[in-house]
Design a protein around this motif. Structure first.
Motif, PDB file in Angstrom:
ATOM      1  N   ALA A 122      33.234  64.617  58.316  1.00  0.00           N
ATOM      2  CA  ALA A 122      34.248  64.539  57.263  1.00  0.00           C
ATOM      3  C   ALA A 122      34.333  65.876  56.531  1.00  0.00           C
ATOM      4  O   ALA A 122      33.318  66.554  56.319  1.00  0.00           O
ATOM      5  CB  ALA A 122      33.907  63.426  56.279  1.00  0.00           C
ATOM      6  N   ALA A 123      35.543  66.257  56.131  1.00  0.00           N
ATOM      7  CA  ALA A 123      35.748  67.524  55.434  1.00  0.00           C
ATOM      8  C   ALA A 123      34.985  67.552  54.110  1.00  0.00           C
ATOM      9  O   ALA A 123      34.534  68.616  53.676  1.00  0.00           O
ATOM     10  CB  ALA A 123      37.238  67.745  55.195  1.00  0.00           C
ATOM     11  N   GLU A 124      34.820  66.398  53.466  1.00  0.00           N
ATOM     12  CA  GLU A 124      34.093  66.340  52.195  1.00  0.00           C
ATOM     13  C   GLU A 124      32.636  66.774  52.369  1.00  0.00           C
ATOM     14  O   GLU A 124      32.067  67.433  51.497  1.00  0.00           O
ATOM     15  CB  GLU A 124      34.136  64.918  51.620  1.00  0.00           C
ATOM     16  N   ALA A 125      32.025  66.403  53.495  1.00  0.00           N
ATOM     17  CA  ALA A 125      30.641  66.798  53.767  1.00  0.00           C
ATOM     18  C   ALA A 125      30.560  68.272  54.150  1.00  0.00           C
ATOM     19  O   ALA A 125      29.621  68.965  53.748  1.00  0.00           O
ATOM     20  CB  ALA A 125      30.055  65.932  54.868  1.00  0.00           C
ATOM     21  N   SER A 126      31.530  68.765  54.897  1.00  0.00           N
ATOM     22  CA  SER A 126      31.472  70.159  55.343  1.00  0.00           C
ATOM     23  C   SER A 126      31.735  71.131  54.196  1.00  0.00           C
ATOM     24  O   SER A 126      31.226  72.247  54.207  1.00  0.00           O
ATOM     25  CB  SER A 126      32.460  70.402  56.481  1.00  0.00           C
ATOM     26  N   GLU A 127      32.509  70.721  53.191  1.00  0.00           N
ATOM     27  CA  GLU A 127      32.733  71.583  52.028  1.00  0.00           C
ATOM     28  C   GLU A 127      31.460  71.734  51.209  1.00  0.00           C
ATOM     29  O   GLU A 127      31.152  72.810  50.701  1.00  0.00           O
ATOM     30  CB  GLU A 127      33.835  71.007  51.142  1.00  0.00           C
ATOM     31  N   LYS A 128      30.725  70.651  51.068  1.00  0.00           N
ATOM     32  CA  LYS A 128      29.527  70.667  50.232  1.00  0.00           C
ATOM     33  C   LYS A 128      28.313  71.238  50.952  1.00  0.00           C
ATOM     34  O   LYS A 128      27.430  71.815  50.327  1.00  0.00           O
ATOM     35  CB  LYS A 128      29.225  69.234  49.770  1.00  0.00           C
ATOM     36  N   TRP A 129      28.257  71.097  52.275  1.00  0.00           N
ATOM     37  CA  TRP A 129      27.114  71.537  53.077  1.00  0.00           C
ATOM     38  C   TRP A 129      27.583  72.532  54.127  1.00  0.00           C
ATOM     39  O   TRP A 129      27.935  72.145  55.239  1.00  0.00           O
ATOM     40  CB  TRP A 129      26.441  70.332  53.733  1.00  0.00           C
ATOM     41  N   PRO A 130      27.585  73.833  53.847  1.00  0.00           N
ATOM     42  CA  PRO A 130      28.080  74.833  54.802  1.00  0.00           C
ATOM     43  C   PRO A 130      27.288  74.870  56.109  1.00  0.00           C
ATOM     44  O   PRO A 130      27.847  75.147  57.169  1.00  0.00           O
ATOM     45  CB  PRO A 130      27.939  76.164  54.062  1.00  0.00           C
ATOM     46  N   ARG A 131      25.983  74.580  56.068  1.00  0.00           N
ATOM     47  CA  ARG A 131      25.180  74.597  57.292  1.00  0.00           C
ATOM     48  C   ARG A 131      25.597  73.464  58.229  1.00  0.00           C
ATOM     49  O   ARG A 131      25.553  73.611  59.449  1.00  0.00           O
ATOM     50  CB  ARG A 131      23.684  74.468  56.964  1.00  0.00           C
TER      51      ARG A 131
END
Length: 140
Positions: A122-131
């Motif tokens: 999900a984009a929400e997870a990728s925004e918060k966690w760059p790794r």
């Protein structure tokens, strides 16, 4: 953007319904060897008395490996939720939901334990966690 020790990037994020409670079994979507994870704690979670702490996409939680190799079992790990079945409403009006609830294991430094992530993130997870975003093959 303020960085907390291994807890992801803190920035504005619209409210996502918390739908994965303590005790839920979720899929491990990385190649660390773990198959099934059980959520045992959601740190920094505030709610009313006697309600189970719950997590949503992009949240950090503590998990135990329920199915996987013997060296991973019976230990507490950090994990980030990357997919949830319940619909996520975005600011542009689109609702996104996934086929399963899934997470990836995280080291105490905030690095991912595996080297590959199976399925979409999900984009929400990728925004918060760059790794997590770097390892994701597909961001939805």
């Amino acid at each position: 953007m303020a960085k907390q020790a291994g807890k992801g990037v803190e920035e504005f994020r619209p409210y996502v319904t918390k739908v994965i409670p303590v005790g839920a079994n979720i899929v491990c979507a990385d190649n660390s060897g773990a198959k099934i994870l059980e959520v045992i704690n959601v740190p920094r979670h505030k709610t009313r008395a006697s309600r189970l702490p719950s997590a949503s996409v992009g949240d950090f939680c503590n998990v135990v490996v329920k199915k996987g190799p013997a060296e991973l079992r019976k230990q507490v790990y950090g994990a980030v939720i990357i997919r949830q079945k319940y619909a996520i409403r975005r600011l542009n009006g689109v609702r996104v939901c996934f086929e399963d609830n899934a997470a990836v294991l995280i080291t105490p430094e905030g690095e991912t334990k595996g080297t590959d992530i199976k399925g979409p993130v999900a984009a929400e997870a990728s925004e918060k966690w760059p790794r997590v975003a770097n390892l994701a093959s597909m961001v939805v």
